[in-house]
Design a protein around this motif. Sequence first.
Motif, PDB file in Angstrom:
ATOM      1  N   SER A   1      11.822 -54.351  20.484  1.00  0.00           N
ATOM      2  CA  SER A   1      12.780 -53.377  21.039  1.00  0.00           C
ATOM      3  C   SER A   1      14.070 -53.370  20.204  1.00  0.00           C
ATOM      4  N   HIS A   2      14.797 -52.262  20.331  1.00  0.00           N
ATOM      5  CA  HIS A   2      16.024 -52.126  19.541  1.00  0.00           C
ATOM      6  C   HIS A   2      17.072 -53.180  19.924  1.00  0.00           C
TER       7      HIS A   2
ATOM      8  N   ARG B   1       7.133 -60.137  11.617  1.00  0.00           N
ATOM      9  CA  ARG B   1       6.393 -59.275  12.542  1.00  0.00           C
ATOM     10  C   ARG B   1       6.212 -60.020  13.840  1.00  0.00           C
TER      11      ARG B   1
ATOM     12  N   GLY C   1       9.274 -51.093  22.925  1.00  0.00           N
ATOM     13  CA  GLY C   1       9.148 -51.455  21.508  1.00  0.00           C
ATOM     14  C   GLY C   1       9.468 -50.270  20.618  1.00  0.00           C
ATOM     15  N   VAL C   2      10.255 -50.484  19.585  1.00  0.00           N
ATOM     16  CA  VAL C   2      10.605 -49.417  18.640  1.00  0.00           C
ATOM     17  C   VAL C   2      10.240 -49.819  17.219  1.00  0.00           C
ATOM     18  N   TRP C   3      10.502 -51.085  16.873  1.00  0.00           N
ATOM     19  CA  TRP C   3      10.389 -51.500  15.473  1.00  0.00           C
ATOM     20  C   TRP C   3       9.107 -52.280  15.210  1.00  0.00           C
ATOM     21  N   GLN C   4       8.431 -51.924  14.148  1.00  0.00           N
ATOM     22  CA  GLN C   4       7.162 -52.578  13.853  1.00  0.00           C
ATOM     23  C   GLN C   4       7.340 -53.756  12.882  1.00  0.00           C
ATOM     24  N   LYS C   5       8.271 -53.605  11.989  1.00  0.00           N
ATOM     25  CA  LYS C   5       8.402 -54.609  10.940  1.00  0.00           C
ATOM     26  C   LYS C   5       9.874 -54.883  10.696  1.00  0.00           C
TER      27      LYS C   5
ATOM     28  N   SER D   1      10.808 -56.747  25.178  1.00  0.00           N
ATOM     29  CA  SER D   1       9.575 -56.302  24.522  1.00  0.00           C
ATOM     30  C   SER D   1       8.619 -57.465  24.258  1.00  0.00           C
TER      31      SER D   1
ATOM     32  N   SER E   1       9.714 -48.622  11.228  1.00  0.00           N
ATOM     33  CA  SER E   1       8.499 -48.259  11.953  1.00  0.00           C
ATOM     34  C   SER E   1       7.924 -47.039  11.267  1.00  0.00           C
TER      35      SER E   1
ATOM     36  N   ASP F   1       5.429 -54.123  18.781  1.00  0.00           N
ATOM     37  CA  ASP F   1       6.736 -53.563  18.442  1.00  0.00           C
ATOM     38  C   ASP F   1       7.862 -54.375  19.073  1.00  0.00           C
TER      39      ASP F   1
ATOM     40  N   GLU G   1       9.412 -43.063   7.654  1.00  0.00           N
ATOM     41  CA  GLU G   1       9.747 -44.307   8.345  1.00  0.00           C
ATOM     42  C   GLU G   1      11.001 -44.097   9.167  1.00  0.00           C
TER      43      GLU G   1
END
Lengths: 895, 112
Positions: free
Chosen positions: A150-151, A135, A299-303, A340, A171, A148, A191
């Motif tokens: 980014s991709h 994370r 930001g796109v992805w949380q984990k 990000s 996410s 988050d 998700e």
Amino acid sequence: MNATPPAVLRAIVRASLPAEDRRTLCDELDALYAQRVATRGRAAANWWYLRQAAGFVRHSGLGLWGSVFLNPGAFATDLRLAARGMRRRPLFALTFALTLAIATGVVTVVSAAANWVLLRPVPGVSGPEHLVTLRLGANEGPAQIAFDISHPDLMTLRERLPGVTGVAATSPIDVDLRAGEGASPRRVPGELVTSNYFSLLGARFAAGRPFLADDDAPGAALTAVISARLARSIAAEPQSVAGRTIRINGQSVQVVGVTAGDFHGADLPSRVDLWLPVAALHVANPFAPPQSTSSRSTGVWQKVTVRLDRPRTDALVATVAAAANGVMESVRAEFRDGHSYMAMIHQYQAFPGIGLDPSVRSSVRKTVGLLAGAAALLLLLAIANLTNLTLTQASTREPQAVIRYALGARRSHLMRASLAETVLLGAAGGGLALVIAWLLGRWLGNAQLSEFGASIEGMRLEPGVAVSTFVVALVASALAALAPLRLARIGGIDAMLRRSTTGQVSGHRARLAFTSIQVSLSLTLLVTAGLLGRTVANLRAIDLGFPIDRAMTFSLDPASHGLDRARRGVVVANLEQRLAALPGVQSAALVAPTPFGSGYITAAVYAPDAPPDQRGVVGAGFYVSPAFLSSVGVRVVSGDAGWRADSGTVVLSRGALEQVLPGVSPERAIGMVISTRPRAARLVRIAAVIEDIRLSDITRDPPPVIIQPLSAAPTVFSLSGIVRTVGSSMSVSRAVRAAVAESAPDFSMFAERSVRAAVDLQFSERKVLALAAATLGVIGLLLAAVGLYGVVASAVAARYREIGIRSALGAAPLRVAGQVVGLGFAPAVVGIVVGSAITLAGSKVVRAYLYDVPEHDPGTYAGAVLVLLAVIVLACAVPAIRAARISPARVLRGE
Amino acid sequence: MTPKSSLGEFEHHVLLAALRLGDEAYTTSILTELEERTGREVSAAAIYIALRRLETAGMVTSRMRESSERGERRERRYVRVTPTGIALARGARQRLLSLWDGLTIVTGGHRA
């Protein structure tokens, strides 16, 4: 001549011999063994020695076990006899079995819950020992906050991270799903995932396929994967859902796969039922900027889930974190145009494995640990109680045992009979424990353990846990039987007669000690329950600044349907009107973001004449529809009590006003102009000032509250309705649901509950703990009472003659009763003193859970002691009355 | 303990073996003696328990004594049959003999 017997067998022989003959006889047998080796060979000698060892076991103190294992038939007879004995003593059998069952059942449920929440493998995931969770967090500040990724940053991480076989990201997205025409929309936890997510976790498919790299490509057809559970709720044949088109947030999406079995993603609790590829980002979030997947600043992805090329170790997890941070540094250096990693404080944090969200792991572990501690205390208490019970039984049945011994029964036979009883009671207790565990487990499975979803929803009692319940019950009853077994060493008829003439009960002192332990343990449980109970009461008594009863709330998600400000305004106005017109509704309003939880949107206000560099007053911002003030029931201090959320106006709490316009009274402030942007960029007029209210985290001091019209809100992600009712809170829920379906047919309505329940969710963990501690405390109290009663009653029975003679000599019944109560009080007082000391010393364990009550709160301690004393008096009262009623005439006739 | 007035079969055997061994009676020598005489395997534990029972009943006494065997010094619990034990053994023998008296079927008389 140097041959010696096998060490194990020799040890058995040694152990089964009395100390005085141990060395000499062992030496003699060694010599014989050596002789046999010389004459008949080692194998024959070993075989001979084995038979000799068995003979010693059969004849010795170990003979108890020997006679069980070497003579199962006799043990079966003992079991039958024990069962018959239980029928003659139903009260003892019932008390024993119930005590054992309750304690073991509770321990089982707690261990099952711990297993469910913390230890259970995530269902449907293969090779979890290779997985690491990453994370993006701040290297300072609370661990709960994640940022988050980014991709493009994720793609770079995937390319450059060494020692891994795969990197996937997720996410959370909750969506409104309509399975077909005519089906009503419902909220589904989902998700957003990278296309390699399923292969990385090793998920299997019941039908269709996982996402392919093509599904991730921009402009690809919209696809989704759903869980078997969701598929079952859509069609009778779950496999048939693959290939179907469903509507997600109002857009058509094709289901390309249905996962197999229990797979619900990498998280625990397993709630996710739907997955979308990154190409469907705009389905999940219509307001995401168009360049979301190509920009390093969005930001796109949380984990991030990483699969290592070998099983993980702590060192390896640290290496992954360091490597990921190395990649991040290089990205920072290469792509200076923004990414990000908004600030230098961001860094990757790695957590071993998947499952429970890293931010709640430690708090959940603490809660479960506390519960486990309480359950272990209860089990100890139960064992103490059972020991007490068996001691009482052993002493009342001593004459019988002595007579059997005198008639030629071997000691090992007597002990075997006692063991048979223990096994029987243990099995009965274990069976009952399973029933209790099953019932408790079902109840807990529906409870929510914390606001962050670490629930034990869906908890099942697994066969392994059930078996261990049985083992725990048997071990507990065996432990309880240990003390009487030692005391059951029979000293012969003369010793028994000595005891019966002096009125002495065998093991009396041990039983008093056990009673003290019981009292001290139950005091600990009672104090814990008291402290947590007061905490919950204090939390519920907090003045929130509005009436909490007779109001319900629900949530909608307009953002996921891409509603712009104008369309949103129409839906909101329509809905508010319909709700207000419902019978049984006093008034209704809509508010963003969802209140009564622990979160809010930060908003700021500035004095119009403030210098440009001055920071504004930052507080909790809420955007509301016209009837908000009356629906919530806020106390208006000054200004327009019927404020209709007119544009260009604002309502401030007293605290916000004091900070933004210091020294200005609420009355004078009405009509004054302030700004919601720096440098007077957006001027608004103060329409009303309200009392401070707690619309978010209720345990904090009320923050400055800034209330603006809903039309002023840029994007509204979560919108909640507040309906003030005439009758009970949930009386109008069905009508509300119908009104929502009419005004916003595509919207699902979720999180529907009374305002009281919504607020209570903030401290549901403490509620569960308080309830558990109270339950354990009451059970503990009952156990202690039963134990004390047993001790006092048997003491009275043993002193029957003595009491009779004293009554004959003129002792008043009241005095006799007082002395009996005193018998029970002595161990109780010792228990209370010891228990208080232990509780005081250990109370810091619960400190983190308390609110507005010190962990050494004298009132709680005094209350617990008083309750305990009252129960002790009650437990002693029955034998005391019996003692007072002993008739001297009858006793003397018996002399 | 109540004084013993009769002997069990095994106790009888042990007592006789002890009498035969005289000053050299201890658990394993009794074991060897019994095995040699009866041709059956005997459990050392059974002899040990029987000796303790006989001692409690006052039929044997025991004491620890050191002896030297092939140059090795060894401590053992030696037993000695008391006059009570001898009397009981004698009584047991009498009873057995009276039971055997005239049993020609077994001892090799008419219809063997």
